[in-house]
Design a protein around this motif. Structure first.
Motif, mmCIF file in Angstrom:
data_model
loop_
_atom_site.group_PDB
_atom_site.id
_atom_site.type_symbol
_atom_site.label_atom_id
_atom_site.label_comp_id
_atom_site.label_asym_id
_atom_site.label_seq_id
_atom_site.Cartn_x
_atom_site.Cartn_y
_atom_site.Cartn_z
ATOM 1 N N LYS A 1 29.308 -44.975 -29.001
ATOM 2 C CA LYS A 1 28.820 -43.531 -29.513
ATOM 3 C C LYS A 1 28.598 -43.177 -28.784
ATOM 4 C CE LYS A 1 24.864 -42.870 -33.047
ATOM 5 N NZ LYS A 1 23.832 -43.483 -33.161
ATOM 6 N N ALA A 2 29.626 -41.892 -28.601
ATOM 7 C CA ALA A 2 29.701 -40.954 -27.002
ATOM 8 C C ALA A 2 29.154 -40.253 -27.717
ATOM 9 C CB ALA A 2 30.932 -40.583 -27.665
ATOM 10 N N LEU A 3 29.142 -39.725 -28.715
ATOM 11 C CA LEU A 3 27.814 -38.503 -29.295
ATOM 12 C C LEU A 3 26.466 -38.614 -30.188
ATOM 13 C CD1 LEU A 3 29.921 -35.218 -29.406
ATOM 14 C CD2 LEU A 3 28.306 -36.429 -27.390
ATOM 15 N N ASP A 4 25.746 -38.200 -29.484
ATOM 16 C CA ASP A 4 24.086 -38.754 -31.027
ATOM 17 C C ASP A 4 23.729 -37.604 -31.498
ATOM 18 O OD1 ASP A 4 22.400 -40.012 -32.148
ATOM 19 O OD2 ASP A 4 22.159 -41.292 -30.492
ATOM 20 N N ASP A 5 24.031 -36.762 -32.591
ATOM 21 C CA ASP A 5 23.268 -35.952 -32.815
ATOM 22 C C ASP A 5 23.076 -34.599 -32.112
ATOM 23 O OD1 ASP A 5 21.557 -35.334 -35.202
ATOM 24 O OD2 ASP A 5 20.108 -35.819 -34.559
ATOM 25 N N ILE A 6 23.750 -34.620 -31.940
ATOM 26 C CA ILE A 6 24.019 -32.617 -30.727
ATOM 27 C C ILE A 6 23.761 -32.035 -32.072
ATOM 28 C CG2 ILE A 6 25.859 -31.799 -29.447
ATOM 29 C CD1 ILE A 6 25.200 -33.975 -28.027
ATOM 30 N N SER A 7 23.073 -31.000 -31.738
ATOM 31 C CA SER A 7 23.443 -29.874 -32.570
ATOM 32 C C SER A 7 23.245 -28.324 -31.079
ATOM 33 C CB SER A 7 21.388 -29.343 -33.668
ATOM 34 O OG SER A 7 21.775 -30.273 -34.541
ATOM 35 N N LEU A 8 23.921 -27.597 -30.526
ATOM 36 C CA LEU A 8 24.228 -26.868 -29.699
ATOM 37 C C LEU A 8 25.091 -25.277 -30.938
ATOM 38 C CD1 LEU A 8 23.947 -26.821 -27.054
ATOM 39 C CD2 LEU A 8 26.443 -27.131 -26.489
ATOM 40 N N LYS A 9 24.569 -24.066 -30.032
ATOM 41 C CA LYS A 9 24.467 -23.224 -30.610
ATOM 42 C C LYS A 9 25.364 -22.508 -29.194
ATOM 43 C CE LYS A 9 22.326 -22.914 -35.152
ATOM 44 N NZ LYS A 9 20.816 -21.635 -35.899
ATOM 45 N N ILE A 10 26.933 -21.231 -29.808
ATOM 46 C CA ILE A 10 26.576 -20.734 -28.170
ATOM 47 C C ILE A 10 27.384 -19.123 -28.702
ATOM 48 C CG2 ILE A 10 28.716 -20.981 -26.219
ATOM 49 C CD1 ILE A 10 29.457 -23.680 -27.141
ATOM 50 N N ASP A 11 27.113 -18.608 -27.749
ATOM 51 C CA ASP A 11 26.770 -17.441 -28.314
ATOM 52 C C ASP A 11 28.315 -16.451 -27.593
ATOM 53 O OD1 ASP A 11 25.628 -15.944 -30.097
ATOM 54 O OD2 ASP A 11 23.586 -15.879 -28.259
ATOM 55 N N ARG A 12 28.455 -15.206 -28.461
ATOM 56 C CA ARG A 12 29.896 -14.817 -27.942
ATOM 57 C C ARG A 12 29.983 -13.821 -26.579
ATOM 58 N NH1 ARG A 12 34.116 -13.287 -32.145
ATOM 59 N NH2 ARG A 12 33.281 -13.972 -33.867
ATOM 60 N N GLY A 13 30.440 -14.639 -26.041
ATOM 61 C CA GLY A 13 30.495 -13.416 -24.267
ATOM 62 C C GLY A 13 29.566 -14.498 -22.879
ATOM 63 N N GLU A 14 29.071 -15.987 -24.358
ATOM 64 C CA GLU A 14 28.445 -15.941 -23.294
ATOM 65 C C GLU A 14 29.078 -17.248 -22.080
ATOM 66 O OE1 GLU A 14 24.208 -19.403 -24.047
ATOM 67 O OE2 GLU A 14 25.391 -18.554 -25.788
ATOM 68 N N PHE A 15 28.694 -17.911 -20.979
ATOM 69 C CA PHE A 15 29.533 -19.131 -19.589
ATOM 70 C C PHE A 15 28.576 -20.258 -20.137
ATOM 71 C CE2 PHE A 15 30.373 -21.283 -16.525
ATOM 72 C CZ PHE A 15 31.894 -20.249 -16.116
ATOM 73 N N LEU A 16 28.894 -21.050 -20.339
ATOM 74 C CA LEU A 16 28.456 -22.326 -20.372
ATOM 75 C C LEU A 16 28.702 -23.863 -19.795
ATOM 76 C CD1 LEU A 16 26.366 -24.011 -23.777
ATOM 77 C CD2 LEU A 16 27.966 -24.925 -22.666
ATOM 78 N N PHE A 17 27.812 -24.089 -18.967
ATOM 79 C CA PHE A 17 28.254 -25.188 -18.019
ATOM 80 C C PHE A 17 27.658 -26.649 -19.198
ATOM 81 C CE2 PHE A 17 28.385 -22.528 -14.314
ATOM 82 C CZ PHE A 17 29.155 -22.920 -14.045
ATOM 83 N N LEU A 18 28.778 -27.427 -19.363
ATOM 84 C CA LEU A 18 28.255 -28.519 -19.661
ATOM 85 C C LEU A 18 28.556 -29.883 -18.780
ATOM 86 C CD1 LEU A 18 28.343 -29.254 -23.004
ATOM 87 C CD2 LEU A 18 30.084 -30.071 -23.161
ATOM 88 N N MET A 19 27.396 -30.635 -18.095
ATOM 89 C CA MET A 19 26.959 -31.119 -17.637
ATOM 90 C C MET A 19 26.343 -32.317 -17.644
ATOM 91 S SD MET A 19 25.515 -29.678 -14.040
ATOM 92 C CE MET A 19 26.081 -30.426 -13.508
ATOM 93 N N GLY A 20 26.261 -33.053 -16.922
ATOM 94 C CA GLY A 20 26.249 -35.028 -16.971
ATOM 95 C C GLY A 20 26.729 -35.551 -16.364
ATOM 96 N N PRO A 21 26.490 -36.843 -16.462
ATOM 97 C CA PRO A 21 27.529 -38.015 -15.987
ATOM 98 C C PRO A 21 28.663 -38.831 -16.836
ATOM 99 C CG PRO A 21 24.988 -38.457 -16.761
ATOM 100 C CD PRO A 21 25.349 -37.480 -16.510
ATOM 101 N N SER A 22 29.312 -38.973 -15.788
ATOM 102 C CA SER A 22 30.689 -39.950 -16.976
ATOM 103 C C SER A 22 30.160 -40.457 -17.747
ATOM 104 C CB SER A 22 31.179 -40.395 -15.696
ATOM 105 O OG SER A 22 32.016 -39.339 -14.982
ATOM 106 N N GLY A 23 30.901 -40.461 -18.625
ATOM 107 C CA GLY A 23 30.503 -41.058 -19.898
ATOM 108 C C GLY A 23 29.176 -40.838 -20.980
ATOM 109 N N ALA A 24 28.663 -39.294 -20.444
ATOM 110 C CA ALA A 24 27.855 -38.758 -21.139
ATOM 111 C C ALA A 24 28.493 -37.986 -22.230
ATOM 112 C CB ALA A 24 26.636 -37.944 -20.170
ATOM 113 N N GLY A 25 29.591 -37.915 -23.051
ATOM 114 C CA GLY A 25 30.421 -37.403 -24.113
ATOM 115 C C GLY A 25 30.606 -35.726 -22.969
ATOM 116 N N LYS A 26 30.589 -35.474 -22.478
ATOM 117 C CA LYS A 26 31.200 -33.917 -22.089
ATOM 118 C C LYS A 26 32.474 -34.057 -22.513
ATOM 119 C CE LYS A 26 31.101 -34.223 -17.753
ATOM 120 N NZ LYS A 26 31.116 -34.784 -17.264
#
Lengths: 227, 294
Positions: free
Chosen positions: A17-42
């Protein structure tokens, strides 16, 4: 709103199970870091953006168009809105810097006049002026990644996706690459960057989404509470 | 495909040919050898077919007439024979000619058969040819029922065995050629897969940048057609040269009905050339789709 994830889960055929019920919104013009340990689903999350992977459940929208329900034939169009930067650069070794960047425009059928205009522009933007005729093997890692960034920018994407872009670079070079990405973001391009390099994220003052075991563990607009 | 793209595709295909010289060479050789074997088998099958047809066409029915018929009765029988469905031609063979033939065969010039026999004991006969040699037994059966026919001969037993042999020869030829085609497709597809595998990174990248499948396919197809046709051409040249010299030699040595019609041979060679190009396309199609699934 540029990107929306609604209750997205991904279970691979082998049961992971790589991702579990993810909800996420990203605006235009945003800069977003996606972090987490290896295997977290990035990686899985990033791959879903350009539809290399499909979710098992849930919906993903890019500019209000569903990526999930999209027909196979529409995928090229989706991807032309995005620029992708890879950890291992994925440059073609037998092509020069100029040819590598032009390649991205050729393969989407751009006119040669456009290509002639745009390629020097982006090469200049990433600071590689004068290296147009070099082959990737003759460049340093940082320079190679700059070619990768130029290639990703060539088709004027709405969204820049970077999957561990500094993973193969030393810390000083990494900071230079970050400066370049911040600059591109300032000019209006939305950037999503998966990384586990805390030192790059720490003082950036950008939004950080922390993944753990396939769930959003934290989502902070300036990254402070997390790091 | 946009009209302007065709030059781009041709350029890409040409570049790839030059860049992967070794694999291009391997593909051409594989196609050439496959087509050579296939062409050899095809010519063999064609000649076997010709021989079988030749043997079969020799089969004819001889209907011997009763001795005491009037000439109008003999003519009536001819009409009846002609009326049987499947009969192609009916030729009268008089008892005098039959004796002459016998004289030629056994008497030679040493002694006169007519003197020995006293009178001609042979009957008149009709030689009946069937449109399709396979129907000879059935036609013979019908001829036997006609009044005034004394005996029917068509090589009973031998003919049935001949047909059995020709049927097997044809069947084996077809099976053999089908197997060779399948083997050629696999062999060529494997070689092309190697060539594509060497460029999988590039294909993956093109897909992620937003290339359509057809944009990626065209140069590969052009390459496949070109390499396939090259291989086909090489094998045809070898085959034509070899077969040409064979025809020259065999014609003077044996009496074998070799296929020499230039029209038929040209068709075979053109077919093989098209086959090579087609194998190139099929091989590319089979091998490429797996890499496009990104």
């Amino acid at each position: 709103m540029l990107v929306q994830f609604y209750n997205v889960s991904k279970i691979y055929p082998n049961g992971v199970k790589a991702l579990d019920d993810i909800s996420l919104k990203i605006d235009r013009g945003e800069f977003l870091f996606l972090m987490g340990p290896s295997g977290a689903g990035k990686s899985t999350l990033v791959k879903m953006l350009f539809r290399e992977e499909l979710p098992t459940r849930g919906q993903i929208f890019l500019a209000a168009r569903s990526i999930v329900r999209m027909k196979r034939g529409e995928v090229p169009k989706l991807r032309r809105n995005m620029g992708i930067i890879f950890q291992d650069f994925k440059l073609l070794e037998n092509k020069t810097v100029h040819e590598n960047v032009a390649f991205a425009m050729e393969v989407v059928g751009a006119k040669s006049r456009e290509i002639k205009e745009r390629v020097p522009e982006v090469i200049n933007l990433v600071g590689l002026k004068g290296k147009e005729k070099s082959f990737p093997g003759e460049l340093s890692g940082g320079e190679q990644q700059r070619v990768g960034i130029a290639r990703a920018l060539a088709n004027r994407p709405l969204l820049l996706i970077a999957d561990e872009p500094t993973g193969n670079l030393d810390i000083d070079t990494s900071h230079e690459i970050m400066e370049l990405l911040f600059g591109i973001n300032r000019k209006g391009t939305t950037v999503i960057m998966a990384t586990h390099a805390r030192e790059l994220v720490k003082n950036a003052g950008k939004r950080v989404v922390m993944l753990e075991n396939g769930k959003v563990a934290a989502d902070n607009p300036s990254g402070e509470a997390i790091l | 495909m946009r009209p302007g793209s065709i030059f781009y595709f041709l350029g890409q295909a040409w570049q790839s040919l030059l860049r992967n010289r070794l694999l291009s060479f391997a593909t051409v050789s594989t196609v050439a050898i496959s087509i050579l074997i296939l062409g050899f088998a095809l010519l063999l099958a064609l000649n076997a077919g010709e021989l079988m047809e030749h043997l079969e066409s020799d089969v004819e029915i001889v209907a011997y007439l009763d001795q005491d018929l009037t000439s109008s009765q003999i003519t009536d029988i001819k009409q009846e024979l002609k009326a049987i469905p499947g009969v192609q031609s009916v030729t009268f063979f008089s008892r005098d000619r039959a004796l002459e033939k016998l004289q030629g065969k056994f008497g030679g010039e040493d002694y006169d058969l007519k003197d020995t026999l006293g009178e001609n004991p042979l009957p008149h006969s009709y030689e009946v040819k069937a449109r399709d040699p396979h129907t000879v037994p059935q036609i013979a059966e019908q001829i036997e029922k006609i009044d005034g026919i004394y005996k029917v001969n068509y090589g009973q037993g031998v003919v049935e065995r001949l047909f059995k042999v020709t049927r097997w020869v044809r069947l084996i030829s077809i099976v053999f050629i089908v197997l060779l085609v399948v083997a050629a497709v696999f062999l060529i597809a494997t070689t092309i897969r190697l060539a594509i595998f060497a460029r999988r990174k590039e294909i993956y990248l093109m897909k992620l940048i937003g290339s359509t499948d057809w944009f990626i396919r065209w140069p590969f197809f052009m390459e496949g057609v070109f390499l396939g046709a090259c291989g086909g051409l090489i094998s045809i040249l070898i085959l034509a040269a070899g077969y040409g010299s064979l025809i020259k030699r065999v014609d003077t040595l044996f009496f074998l009905p070799l296929v020499t019609d230039p029209g038929i041979l040209t068709n075979v060679y053109l077919g093989l050339l098209a086959g090579g190009a087609l194998l190139g396309i099929i091989g590319t199609w089979v091998s490429l789709n797996r890499f496009l699934d990104v």
